[in-house]
Scaffold this motif. Structure first.
Motif, PDB file in Angstrom:
ATOM      1  N   LEU A  41       0.635  -1.069   0.163  1.00 63.14           N
ATOM      2  CA  LEU A  41       0.067   0.132   0.087  1.00 63.14           C
ATOM      3  C   LEU A  41       0.777   1.362  -0.185  1.00 63.14           C
ATOM      4  N   ARG A  42       1.719   1.317   0.630  1.00 60.56           N
ATOM      5  CA  ARG A  42       2.683   2.377   0.859  1.00 60.56           C
ATOM      6  C   ARG A  42       3.542   2.494  -0.431  1.00 60.56           C
ATOM      7  N   GLN A  43       3.835   1.554  -1.316  1.00 61.07           N
ATOM      8  CA  GLN A  43       4.463   1.884  -2.499  1.00 61.07           C
ATOM      9  C   GLN A  43       3.565   2.203  -3.748  1.00 61.07           C
ATOM     10  N   LEU A  44       2.271   1.704  -3.482  1.00 58.94           N
ATOM     11  CA  LEU A  44       1.186   2.117  -4.264  1.00 58.94           C
ATOM     12  C   LEU A  44       0.792   3.433  -3.937  1.00 58.94           C
ATOM     13  N   PHE A  45       0.795   3.854  -2.868  1.00 58.08           N
ATOM     14  CA  PHE A  45       0.622   5.289  -2.575  1.00 58.08           C
ATOM     15  C   PHE A  45       1.667   6.168  -3.164  1.00 58.08           C
ATOM     16  N   ASP A  46       3.004   5.803  -3.239  1.00 49.41           N
ATOM     17  CA  ASP A  46       4.034   6.594  -3.936  1.00 49.41           C
ATOM     18  C   ASP A  46       3.777   6.829  -5.383  1.00 49.41           C
ATOM     19  N   LEU A  47       3.202   5.656  -6.055  1.00 55.37           N
ATOM     20  CA  LEU A  47       2.934   5.452  -7.442  1.00 55.37           C
ATOM     21  C   LEU A  47       1.611   6.333  -7.894  1.00 55.37           C
ATOM     22  N   HIS A  48       0.692   6.099  -6.993  1.00 53.25           N
ATOM     23  CA  HIS A  48      -0.767   6.416  -7.351  1.00 53.25           C
ATOM     24  C   HIS A  48      -1.587   7.375  -6.331  1.00 53.25           C
ATOM     25  N   GLY A  49      -0.990   7.775  -5.524  1.00 56.76           N
ATOM     26  CA  GLY A  49      -1.419   8.383  -4.504  1.00 56.76           C
ATOM     27  C   GLY A  49      -2.229   9.569  -4.922  1.00 56.76           C
ATOM     28  N   ALA A  50      -1.817  10.266  -5.911  1.00 59.41           N
ATOM     29  CA  ALA A  50      -2.536  11.393  -6.561  1.00 59.41           C
ATOM     30  C   ALA A  50      -3.817  11.222  -7.005  1.00 59.41           C
ATOM     31  N   SER A  51      -4.388   9.816  -7.428  1.00 58.66           N
ATOM     32  CA  SER A  51      -5.473   9.308  -7.722  1.00 58.66           C
ATOM     33  C   SER A  51      -6.188   8.269  -6.961  1.00 58.66           C
ATOM     34  N   TRP A  52      -5.752   7.953  -5.762  1.00 64.52           N
ATOM     35  CA  TRP A  52      -6.400   7.479  -4.877  1.00 64.52           C
ATOM     36  C   TRP A  52      -7.408   8.129  -3.883  1.00 64.52           C
ATOM     37  N   LEU A  53      -8.745   7.668  -3.911  1.00 61.44           N
ATOM     38  CA  LEU A  53      -9.812   8.490  -3.328  1.00 61.44           C
ATOM     39  C   LEU A  53     -10.097   7.856  -2.225  1.00 61.44           C
ATOM     40  N   VAL A  54     -10.704   8.485  -1.265  1.00 62.52           N
ATOM     41  CA  VAL A  54     -11.185   7.798   0.056  1.00 62.52           C
ATOM     42  C   VAL A  54     -12.545   8.566   0.397  1.00 62.52           C
ATOM     43  N   VAL A  55     -13.426   7.878   1.268  1.00 65.10           N
ATOM     44  CA  VAL A  55     -14.675   8.513   1.675  1.00 65.10           C
ATOM     45  C   VAL A  55     -14.502   8.515   3.448  1.00 65.10           C
ATOM     46  N   GLU A  56     -14.858   9.747   3.925  1.00 59.90           N
ATOM     47  CA  GLU A  56     -15.029   9.726   5.426  1.00 59.90           C
ATOM     48  C   GLU A  56     -16.265  10.540   5.699  1.00 59.90           C
ATOM     49  N   VAL A  57     -16.617   9.991   7.072  1.00 51.20           N
ATOM     50  CA  VAL A  57     -17.672  10.560   7.653  1.00 51.20           C
ATOM     51  C   VAL A  57     -17.350  11.204   8.985  1.00 51.20           C
ATOM     52  N   GLU A  58     -17.509  12.407   9.372  1.00 53.05           N
ATOM     53  CA  GLU A  58     -17.251  12.842  10.792  1.00 53.05           C
ATOM     54  C   GLU A  58     -15.704  12.284  11.075  1.00 53.05           C
ATOM     55  N   GLY A  59     -14.886  12.449  10.057  1.00 54.37           N
ATOM     56  CA  GLY A  59     -13.279  12.206  10.114  1.00 54.37           C
ATOM     57  C   GLY A  59     -13.067  10.798  10.345  1.00 54.37           C
ATOM     58  N   ARG A  60     -13.872   9.603  10.028  1.00 48.30           N
ATOM     59  CA  ARG A  60     -13.596   8.520  10.073  1.00 48.30           C
ATOM     60  C   ARG A  60     -13.572   8.008   8.689  1.00 48.30           C
ATOM     61  N   LEU A  61     -12.427   7.360   8.069  1.00 49.97           N
ATOM     62  CA  LEU A  61     -12.442   6.798   6.907  1.00 49.97           C
ATOM     63  C   LEU A  61     -13.007   5.643   6.827  1.00 49.97           C
ATOM     64  N   LEU A  62     -14.102   5.299   5.882  1.00 52.26           N
ATOM     65  CA  LEU A  62     -14.794   4.142   5.694  1.00 52.26           C
ATOM     66  C   LEU A  62     -14.530   3.410   4.399  1.00 52.26           C
ATOM     67  N   GLY A  63     -13.929   3.995   3.495  1.00 50.75           N
ATOM     68  CA  GLY A  63     -13.688   3.362   2.144  1.00 50.75           C
ATOM     69  C   GLY A  63     -12.580   3.840   1.355  1.00 50.75           C
ATOM     70  N   HIS A  64     -12.258   3.351   0.454  1.00 53.21           N
ATOM     71  CA  HIS A  64     -11.420   3.759  -0.735  1.00 53.21           C
ATOM     72  C   HIS A  64     -11.291   3.206  -1.874  1.00 53.21           C
ATOM     73  N   VAL A  65     -10.707   3.872  -2.738  1.00 56.28           N
ATOM     74  CA  VAL A  65     -10.704   3.255  -4.282  1.00 56.28           C
ATOM     75  C   VAL A  65      -9.218   3.803  -4.895  1.00 56.28           C
ATOM     76  N   LEU A  66      -8.643   2.671  -5.349  1.00 54.15           N
ATOM     77  CA  LEU A  66      -7.099   3.115  -5.868  1.00 54.15           C
ATOM     78  C   LEU A  66      -7.261   3.044  -7.196  1.00 54.15           C
ATOM     79  N   VAL A  67      -7.265   4.225  -7.885  1.00 57.04           N
ATOM     80  CA  VAL A  67      -7.266   4.512  -9.354  1.00 57.04           C
ATOM     81  C   VAL A  67      -5.532   4.597  -9.935  1.00 57.04           C
ATOM     82  N   ALA A  68      -5.441   3.507 -10.604  1.00 56.16           N
ATOM     83  CA  ALA A  68      -3.744   3.409 -11.264  1.00 56.16           C
ATOM     84  C   ALA A  68      -3.930   3.836 -12.538  1.00 56.16           C
ATOM     85  N   LEU A  69      -3.341   4.974 -12.879  1.00 58.82           N
ATOM     86  CA  LEU A  69      -3.188   5.383 -14.355  1.00 58.82           C
ATOM     87  C   LEU A  69      -2.204   4.318 -15.018  1.00 58.82           C
TER      88      LEU A  69
END
Length: 156
Positions: A41-69
């Motif tokens: 995940l850490r390496q994927l963040f370095d490669l694709h972090g700019a296109s990685w999306l998350v959803v949070e409610v009241e500051g709690r992260l509930l989900g994510h989608v990793l988009v790799a261009l």
């Protein structure tokens, strides 16, 4: 966009490095032995972090989608996961919609994803978002790991 049934509005945003602990926790909860380990995940963040999306409610992260261009105006959704206690509230659908919007804004022509053929809830999300079946591979992730490849063409 307020798809959730909760009274608070979900926030859809780009992932931050500080989100990886919670992303890892959700990955482990949802995918078990098939989850990405933290180091990946850490390496994927370095490669694709700019296109990685998350959803949070009241500051709690509930989900994510990793988009790799990828080359040739393509992108892959490498991971889509919503915490088990937050499923069924529209977060997965909204994350896919957000990912497709992001890809469209980046002039991506098609988005691909793999899904276990028996994962009907994921299949439903992708089909509602405009994904169509593109291929099947009985050994996509190795022996006994079949996957369907779905594709969503953008800018039709």
């Amino acid at each position: 966009m307020n798809i959730a049934t909760a009274a608070t509005t979900p926030v859809y945003r780009r992932a931050r490095l500080t989100d990886l602990d919670r992303v890892s926790s959700i990955e482990n909860e949802r995918f078990g032995a098939h989850s990405y380990p933290y180091f990946a995940l850490r390496q994927l963040f370095d490669l694709h972090g700019a296109s990685w999306l998350v959803v949070e409610v009241e500051g709690r992260l509930l989900g994510h989608v990793l988009v790799a261009l990828a080359p040739q105006r393509r992108a892959w959704l490498l991971s889509l996961a919503v915490a088990a206690d937050s499923c069924g509230r529209g977060y997965g659908t909204a994350l896919v919609e957000q990912a497709l919007r992001l890809c469209g804004s980046l002039d991506v022509g098609s988005v691909l994803i793999t899904v276990r053929p028996t994962n009907q809830s994921a299949m439903n999300i992708y089909k509602r978002a405009g994904f169509e079946w593109a291929a099947h591979d009985e050994r996509y992730f190795g022996e006994g790991e079949p996957r369907d490849v779905l594709e969503c063409r953008l800018g039709r």
